[in-house]
Structures are given as structure tokens and as C-alpha cells.
Design a protein around this motif. Structure first.
Motif, PDB file in Angstrom:
ATOM      1  N   THR A  87       6.662 -10.300 -11.234  1.00 49.96           N
ATOM      2  CA  THR A  87       5.860 -11.392 -11.770  1.00 49.96           C
ATOM      3  C   THR A  87       4.607 -10.848 -12.456  1.00 49.96           C
ATOM      4  OG1 THR A  87       6.640 -12.907 -10.059  1.00 49.96           O
ATOM      5  CG2 THR A  87       4.608 -13.503 -11.185  1.00 49.96           C
ATOM      6  N   GLU A  88       3.949  -9.919 -11.801  1.00 52.66           N
ATOM      7  CA  GLU A  88       2.737  -9.316 -12.364  1.00 52.66           C
ATOM      8  C   GLU A  88       3.025  -8.525 -13.637  1.00 52.66           C
ATOM      9  OE1 GLU A  88       0.265  -8.643  -8.183  1.00 52.66           O
ATOM     10  OE2 GLU A  88       1.333  -6.979  -9.108  1.00 52.66           O
ATOM     11  N   GLN A  89       4.166  -7.828 -13.639  1.00 55.29           N
ATOM     12  CA  GLN A  89       4.510  -6.967 -14.773  1.00 55.29           C
ATOM     13  C   GLN A  89       5.232  -7.726 -15.889  1.00 55.29           C
ATOM     14  OE1 GLN A  89       3.875  -3.635 -14.959  1.00 55.29           O
ATOM     15  NE2 GLN A  89       3.216  -3.164 -12.868  1.00 55.29           N
ATOM     16  N   LEU A 126       0.822  -1.203   0.000  1.00 54.89           N
ATOM     17  CA  LEU A 126       0.000   0.000   0.000  1.00 54.89           C
ATOM     18  C   LEU A 126       0.861   1.260   0.000  1.00 54.89           C
ATOM     19  CD1 LEU A 126      -2.779  -1.040   2.552  1.00 54.89           C
ATOM     20  CD2 LEU A 126      -3.063  -0.681   0.083  1.00 54.89           C
ATOM     21  N   ALA A 127       1.968   1.222   0.769  1.00 56.12           N
ATOM     22  CA  ALA A 127       2.826   2.403   0.904  1.00 56.12           C
ATOM     23  C   ALA A 127       3.737   2.609  -0.304  1.00 56.12           C
ATOM     24  CB  ALA A 127       3.662   2.289   2.182  1.00 56.12           C
ATOM     25  N   TYR A 128       4.300   1.513  -0.816  1.00 58.65           N
ATOM     26  CA  TYR A 128       5.335   1.615  -1.845  1.00 58.65           C
ATOM     27  C   TYR A 128       4.935   1.021  -3.199  1.00 58.65           C
ATOM     28  CZ  TYR A 128       8.528   2.407   2.141  1.00 58.65           C
ATOM     29  OH  TYR A 128       9.155   2.885   3.260  1.00 58.65           O
ATOM     30  N   GLY A 129       3.852   0.255  -3.234  1.00 60.29           N
ATOM     31  CA  GLY A 129       3.504  -0.475  -4.446  1.00 60.29           C
ATOM     32  C   GLY A 129       3.419   0.361  -5.715  1.00 60.29           C
ATOM     33  N   PRO A 130       2.667   1.476  -5.707  1.00 65.11           N
ATOM     34  CA  PRO A 130       2.535   2.263  -6.943  1.00 65.11           C
ATOM     35  C   PRO A 130       3.865   2.760  -7.504  1.00 65.11           C
ATOM     36  CG  PRO A 130       0.840   2.884  -5.367  1.00 65.11           C
ATOM     37  CD  PRO A 130       1.786   1.983  -4.642  1.00 65.11           C
ATOM     38  N   CYS A 131       4.731   3.290  -6.620  1.00 69.32           N
ATOM     39  CA  CYS A 131       6.000   3.829  -7.118  1.00 69.32           C
ATOM     40  C   CYS A 131       6.963   2.713  -7.508  1.00 69.32           C
ATOM     41  CB  CYS A 131       6.644   4.762  -6.092  1.00 69.32           C
ATOM     42  SG  CYS A 131       7.258   3.939  -4.627  1.00 69.32           S
ATOM     43  N   LEU A 132       6.965   1.606  -6.747  1.00 73.74           N
ATOM     44  CA  LEU A 132       7.826   0.479  -7.102  1.00 73.74           C
ATOM     45  C   LEU A 132       7.417  -0.099  -8.456  1.00 73.74           C
ATOM     46  CD1 LEU A 132       8.497  -1.716  -3.930  1.00 73.74           C
ATOM     47  CD2 LEU A 132      10.194  -0.818  -5.519  1.00 73.74           C
ATOM     48  N   SER A 133       6.122  -0.220  -8.673  1.00 72.89           N
ATOM     49  CA  SER A 133       5.638  -0.755  -9.945  1.00 72.89           C
ATOM     50  C   SER A 133       6.090   0.116 -11.104  1.00 72.89           C
ATOM     51  CB  SER A 133       4.109  -0.851  -9.935  1.00 72.89           C
ATOM     52  OG  SER A 133       3.674  -1.791  -8.983  1.00 72.89           O
ATOM     53  N   GLN A 134       5.957   1.431 -10.944  1.00 70.62           N
ATOM     54  CA  GLN A 134       6.347   2.341 -12.019  1.00 70.62           C
ATOM     55  C   GLN A 134       7.850   2.336 -12.227  1.00 70.62           C
ATOM     56  OE1 GLN A 134       4.003   4.252 -13.936  1.00 70.62           O
ATOM     57  NE2 GLN A 134       5.839   4.260 -15.212  1.00 70.62           N
ATOM     58  N   ALA A 135       8.618   2.330 -11.126  1.00 68.96           N
ATOM     59  CA  ALA A 135      10.080   2.332 -11.246  1.00 68.96           C
ATOM     60  C   ALA A 135      10.569   1.065 -11.919  1.00 68.96           C
ATOM     61  CB  ALA A 135      10.713   2.481  -9.862  1.00 68.96           C
ATOM     62  N   LEU A 136      10.018  -0.085 -11.531  1.00 69.10           N
ATOM     63  CA  LEU A 136      10.427  -1.356 -12.134  1.00 69.10           C
ATOM     64  C   LEU A 136      10.009  -1.425 -13.600  1.00 69.10           C
ATOM     65  CD1 LEU A 136       9.549  -3.688  -9.137  1.00 69.10           C
ATOM     66  CD2 LEU A 136      11.839  -3.374 -10.100  1.00 69.10           C
ATOM     67  N   ARG A 137       8.825  -0.913 -13.910  1.00 67.96           N
ATOM     68  CA  ARG A 137       8.367  -0.918 -15.298  1.00 67.96           C
ATOM     69  C   ARG A 137       9.279  -0.052 -16.169  1.00 67.96           C
ATOM     70  NH1 ARG A 137       3.430  -0.687 -14.202  1.00 67.96           N
ATOM     71  NH2 ARG A 137       3.174   1.573 -14.089  1.00 67.96           N
ATOM     72  N   ASN A 138       9.609   1.139 -15.663  1.00 71.04           N
ATOM     73  CA  ASN A 138      10.498   2.034 -16.429  1.00 71.04           C
ATOM     74  C   ASN A 138      11.886   1.420 -16.588  1.00 71.04           C
ATOM     75  OD1 ASN A 138       8.352   3.791 -16.450  1.00 71.04           O
ATOM     76  ND2 ASN A 138       9.222   5.221 -14.954  1.00 71.04           N
ATOM     77  N   ALA A 139      12.397   0.822 -15.506  1.00 72.91           N
ATOM     78  CA  ALA A 139      13.731   0.214 -15.559  1.00 72.91           C
ATOM     79  C   ALA A 139      13.753  -0.974 -16.507  1.00 72.91           C
ATOM     80  CB  ALA A 139      14.180  -0.203 -14.160  1.00 72.91           C
ATOM     81  N   SER A 140      12.645  -1.727 -16.545  1.00 72.03           N
ATOM     82  CA  SER A 140      12.600  -2.893 -17.434  1.00 72.03           C
ATOM     83  C   SER A 140      12.643  -2.472 -18.897  1.00 72.03           C
ATOM     84  CB  SER A 140      11.348  -3.721 -17.160  1.00 72.03           C
ATOM     85  OG  SER A 140      10.173  -3.070 -17.626  1.00 72.03           O
ATOM     86  N   LYS A 141      12.019  -1.352 -19.206  1.00 69.85           N
ATOM     87  CA  LYS A 141      12.064  -0.847 -20.579  1.00 69.85           C
ATOM     88  C   LYS A 141      13.488  -0.454 -20.958  1.00 69.85           C
ATOM     89  CE  LYS A 141       7.285   0.844 -20.585  1.00 69.85           C
ATOM     90  NZ  LYS A 141       6.411   2.041 -20.626  1.00 69.85           N
ATOM     91  N   GLU A 189      -0.416 -12.384  -2.998  1.00 72.43           N
ATOM     92  CA  GLU A 189      -0.161 -11.052  -3.523  1.00 72.43           C
ATOM     93  C   GLU A 189      -0.401 -10.913  -5.012  1.00 72.43           C
ATOM     94  OE1 GLU A 189       1.998 -13.040  -2.214  1.00 72.43           O
ATOM     95  OE2 GLU A 189       2.936 -12.200  -0.452  1.00 72.43           O
ATOM     96  N   ALA A 190      -0.143 -11.973  -5.772  1.00 71.28           N
ATOM     97  CA  ALA A 190      -0.159 -11.825  -7.219  1.00 71.28           C
ATOM     98  C   ALA A 190      -1.566 -11.542  -7.720  1.00 71.28           C
ATOM     99  CB  ALA A 190       0.381 -13.101  -7.881  1.00 71.28           C
ATOM    100  N   SER A 191      -1.647 -10.826  -8.832  1.00 71.78           N
ATOM    101  CA  SER A 191      -2.939 -10.499  -9.409  1.00 71.78           C
ATOM    102  C   SER A 191      -3.565 -11.736 -10.009  1.00 71.78           C
ATOM    103  CB  SER A 191      -2.755  -9.434 -10.496  1.00 71.78           C
ATOM    104  OG  SER A 191      -2.060  -9.985 -11.595  1.00 71.78           O
ATOM    105  N   ASP A 192      -4.882 -11.642 -10.358  1.00 72.09           N
ATOM    106  CA  ASP A 192      -5.598 -12.787 -10.896  1.00 72.09           C
ATOM    107  C   ASP A 192      -4.949 -13.322 -12.164  1.00 72.09           C
ATOM    108  OD1 ASP A 192      -7.388 -12.638  -8.857  1.00 72.09           O
ATOM    109  OD2 ASP A 192      -8.861 -11.453  -9.975  1.00 72.09           O
ATOM    110  N   GLU A 193      -4.345 -12.432 -12.959  1.00 66.35           N
ATOM    111  CA  GLU A 193      -3.782 -12.851 -14.235  1.00 66.35           C
ATOM    112  C   GLU A 193      -2.591 -13.775 -14.061  1.00 66.35           C
ATOM    113  OE1 GLU A 193      -2.835  -9.455 -16.524  1.00 66.35           O
ATOM    114  OE2 GLU A 193      -4.902  -8.741 -16.679  1.00 66.35           O
ATOM    115  N   VAL A 194      -1.861 -13.581 -13.012  1.00 66.55           N
ATOM    116  CA  VAL A 194      -0.634 -14.356 -12.820  1.00 66.55           C
ATOM    117  C   VAL A 194      -0.591 -14.983 -11.436  1.00 66.55           C
ATOM    118  CG1 VAL A 194       0.754 -13.076 -14.466  1.00 66.55           C
ATOM    119  CG2 VAL A 194       0.564 -12.240 -12.131  1.00 66.55           C
ATOM    120  N   GLN A 195      -1.756 -15.254 -10.845  1.00 62.61           N
ATOM    121  CA  GLN A 195      -1.784 -15.740  -9.473  1.00 62.61           C
ATOM    122  C   GLN A 195      -1.350 -17.194  -9.436  1.00 62.61           C
ATOM    123  OE1 GLN A 195      -5.368 -14.933  -7.426  1.00 62.61           O
ATOM    124  NE2 GLN A 195      -4.484 -15.281  -5.438  1.00 62.61           N
TER     125      GLN A 195
END
Length: 402
Positions: A86-88, A28-43, A367-373
Motif C-alpha cells: 500500500t505504501e509503495q 523492524l526485523a524484516y521491513g527494510p528487506c521486504l520493502s526492497q524485495a517487493l519494490r524490485n519485484a514490482s518493477k 502501520e501505513a505511512s502518513d502519505e497513505v494512512q
């Protein structure tokens, strides 16, 4: 622009963690920014060297954390990163993997830390972090008042450093999470509240295709080390010899000893520099094989710390040949091995090692979303065997094999 063959470094500055530390609260505290940072770094990793993402978490200098609390925080953060990847679909399978590392920093102007804290003198302050000679191409922070204050303090030191010329870097503010308040969780294991740091620490493993579980083990071993430069200090890392691995699954994809030793070395040196700027490499020596173990590499750091990477052919390694070793860091799944080590040391009349345990990383809490649970998909990021399987499949696919 990073030099050829040198992976680019990114930095993500995170404010203090929730007082009630759990995987869900960290998400809840870090998820949004971690997701964006990891997505940008992966690109940025796609088609090039994997980005090294230093995830730096603010630490309250007035708090007294036990070893168990610190390793729990680090373990949960590595789990969260694995779940998000995993989700991304961020993974070597897709050619866009990100090498994430976790560190702590504090912001206190007074460098005198609380007595009894594990982190006394072993957590870098924000000003020193900003001034180290590491070329971060991207500096990321959250969109929140507290995070912005940390970012501005960092940038003030970084931009005002007269010690060296800093290459150009980009600053990005990422979506912030929820601010969670409350009393510290009762779920954290607080065993071992009384302990002392050690001048000689050991750990061991195969370290094939270095993953989050290995990173947690190595980081906690670094934090257990005594930091007094006036005292001789040694970190001994036993790395399983090639001969003992010949019956492993997908053995054709196993990294050999030099590859595994090099991966551990690069990770440790990067982490140690973020604990203290004096932890920089001064010299490396290759040692001939001894009777009780195989190849050996010694790193001498300017801080006076010696790191010994030792090829081992039995589960105990140097812990039963070097009486000076005083502490052992291991994972929960190898607890019995620690007991065997201390039994053998007792037979020699040597003092037992103080054992520090780290959690075994798993998916947990759904934790994983339905798509990759699927726990299998999560475990594939923290299992060397599964990483080898995916490397094999990727090669087979590239060669047109079924």
C-alpha cells in the motif's frame, strides 16, 4: 528467462522471526528487506506476468509452535506485506502487483522434530528447499551474519545439485533490519495447544480475485493436514457457485468458477511443493455435477494427497455430506458457519469437526505511512469486492468512461 505465460519466481530467505512476535517487531526485523524485495519485484512485474515472491522464514526446529502461534505469524506477515505494498503503491491498479506467498523452513540436520509440534514433518528443511525443481530467477537475502549463513547453505546445495540443471539466477543481498530479542509475546493467542493433525480437512469460500486473506486460509489448511503418505488424505475446498454470486457488487468483474478454481489450484500446488517435494501434481480429473453440489475437480498428487475443488450452493457444502471430513479451517468472520456445520453433523450422529480459525486481516496498529494512512486503501488489498471495484474503474478509465 521464464517460459511464455509462466510467471517468474523469486525467493526471499529470512532468518528466524523475533521471539516477541508482533506486527511492529516484524516490521523492524524484516521491513527494510521486504520493502526492497517487493519494490524490485514490482518493477519486474510491470508490463509482464506478476512476479511470484516466495517468502521463506527460518523456523527453530527445537521450538514447539501451536496452531494459533503459526497462523498469527503468517497473518502478521501477510498484513505487513499488504501494508508495504500500500505504501509503495504496488497493486493491480498500477499494473505492478506482486504475488507474495509465505512458507517456513528449518535448518536442523537431524530431521527428528519435537513431539507435539504442529510443524512436525510438515516444514521443509533448507537443503530440500534448495534442491527442489523450481526456477527462481532471483534469490534474495538480508545483509546480516545469520542471514548470510542461511544463504550460503542454500547456495551450496542449489549449485551442487546433480539432479537437474539449474537455470541461471541472480543473488541479491538486501538491507537488514533490527535483531530483536526477548521473551515470547503474551499477546499471541495460544488456544488449542493440544491437537492432532487430520487426514481429511475442509475449507470454503468464494475465492474471487485471490488475495492475502485467502492465502492465509489455504496455507493453514495445508499445515493441518496429516503428512503420513501411508494414509489416504484429502483436502476439500468448497468454492461458492456462480449462481450464488449474481447479486454481488461489481458482479461483471466476478471471476467465474473455473477461474477461481484455477487460482486456488495454482496457489495450493505451489505452496504444497514447498512443504514437501513429493506434493507435485500427478493427474487432474474433472467430475460431473452431483445432486448435492456442482462442478468438481480432483487433483491427485504423487504424495498420495487428493485435493477436491467442489462447487457449492449452500454454506455447508461437503462438510455435511462427507462424514470422513474431520477438520474445518475458517476465518474469524465465518465462525458461526462452523457452528452450524457441527450442529447439522450432530443431527446425523456424525462426529463434530475440529475447527481451526485464522485471523481476519486488517490494518491495525497504524502501520501505513502518513502519505497513505487510510484503512480503506489497506482493506482494498484484502477485499474481493474492493478489488472488483478497482478492476472496474481501471477498465472504465481505459475505455474513457467516467
Amino acid at each position: 528467462m521464464a517460459e511464455a505465460n509462466v510467471p517468474p519466481f523469486w525467493l526471499l530467505l529470512l532468518p528466524h522471526p523475533p521471539s516477541d512476535v508482533s506486527l511492529n517487531n516484524l516490521r523492524l526485523a524484516y521491513g527494510p528487506c521486504l520493502s526492497q524485495a517487493l519494490r524490485n519485484a514490482s518493477k519486474a512485474s510491470a508490463g509482464a506476468s506478476n512476479v511470484i515472491l516466495d517468502v521463506a522464514i527460518a523456523y527453530d526446529v527445537n521450538s514447539t509452535f501451536t496452531y494459533s502461534q503459526v497462523q498469527t505469524l503468517f497473518g502478521l506477515m501477510y498484513r505487513l506485506i499488504c501494508v508495504i505494498c500500500t505504501e509503495q503503491r504496488i497493486d493491480l491498479e498500477y499494473g505492478n502487483d506482486v504475488d507474495a506467498r509465505i512458507i517456513l523452513f528449518h535448518t536442523a540436520q537431524d530431521k527428528t522434530l519435537s513431539d507435539g509440534s504442529l510443524l512436525q514433518k510438515s516444514v521443509i528443511d533448507l537443503g530440500t528447499l534448495a534442491g527442489i525443481d523450481r526456477v527462481w530467477q532471483q534469490v534474495c537475502s538480508l545483509e546480516s551474519e545469520n542471514a548470510e549463513a542461511l544463504l550460503q547453505e542454500f547456495l551450496q546445495v542449489r549449485n551442487g545439485s546433480a539432479q537437474r540443471t539449474i537455470s541461471g539466477y541472480q543473488v541479491e543481498r538486501l538491507p537488514g533490519g533490527l535483531t530483536i530479542r526477548g521473551q515470547p509475546t503474551q499477546g499471541i493467542n495460544t488456544q488449542g495447544t493440544s491437537f492432532h493433525r487430520h487426514r481429511s480437512v475442509a475449507l470454503g469460500g468464494t475465492f474471487d480475485h485471490l488475495h492475502a486473506g485467502h492465502k492465509l486460509l489455504l496455507t493453514m489448511a495445508a499445515l493441518v493436514l496429516c503428512t503420513e503418505p501411508s494414509q489416504a488424505r484429502c483436502l476439500t475446498i468448497g468454492i461458492t457457485g456462480d449462481e450464488l454470486l449474481k447479486n454481488k457488487q461489481y458482479r461483471e468483474e466476478l471471476e467465474d468458477f473455473p477461474q477461481r478454481q484455477s487460482a486456488v489450484q495454482h496457489f495450493l500446488l505451489d505452496i504444497l511443493e514447498l512443504i514437501s517435494p513429493t506434493n507435485v501434481l500427478e493427474s487432474t480429473n474433472n467430475i460431473q455435477s452431483a445432486e448435492d453440489h456442482g462442478r468438481e475437480v480432483h487433483d491427485i498428487l504423487k504424495s498420495g494427497l487428493t485435493i477436491s475443488y467442489v462447487e457449492i450452493f449452500d454454506p455447508c457444502g461437503p462438510t455435511i455430506t462427507d462424514e470422513a471430513i474431520a477438520a474445518l479451517v475458517l476465518s474469524g468472520e465465518t465462525r458461526k458457519g462452523g457452528e452450524v456445520v457441527n450442529e447439522k453433523r450432530g443431527e446425523k450422529g456424525w462426529a463434530a469437526l475440529e475447527v481451526f480459525e485464522v485471523d481476519v486481516l486488517d490494518a491495525g496498529e497504524g502501520e501505513a505511512s502518513d502519505e497513505v494512512q487510510s484503512e480503506d486503501k489497506f482493506q482494498s488489498k484484502i477485499s474481493s469486492t474492493d478489488i472488483r471495484r478497482r478492476v472496474h474503474q481501471k477498465k472504465s478509465g481505459a475505455n474513457g468512461k467516467p
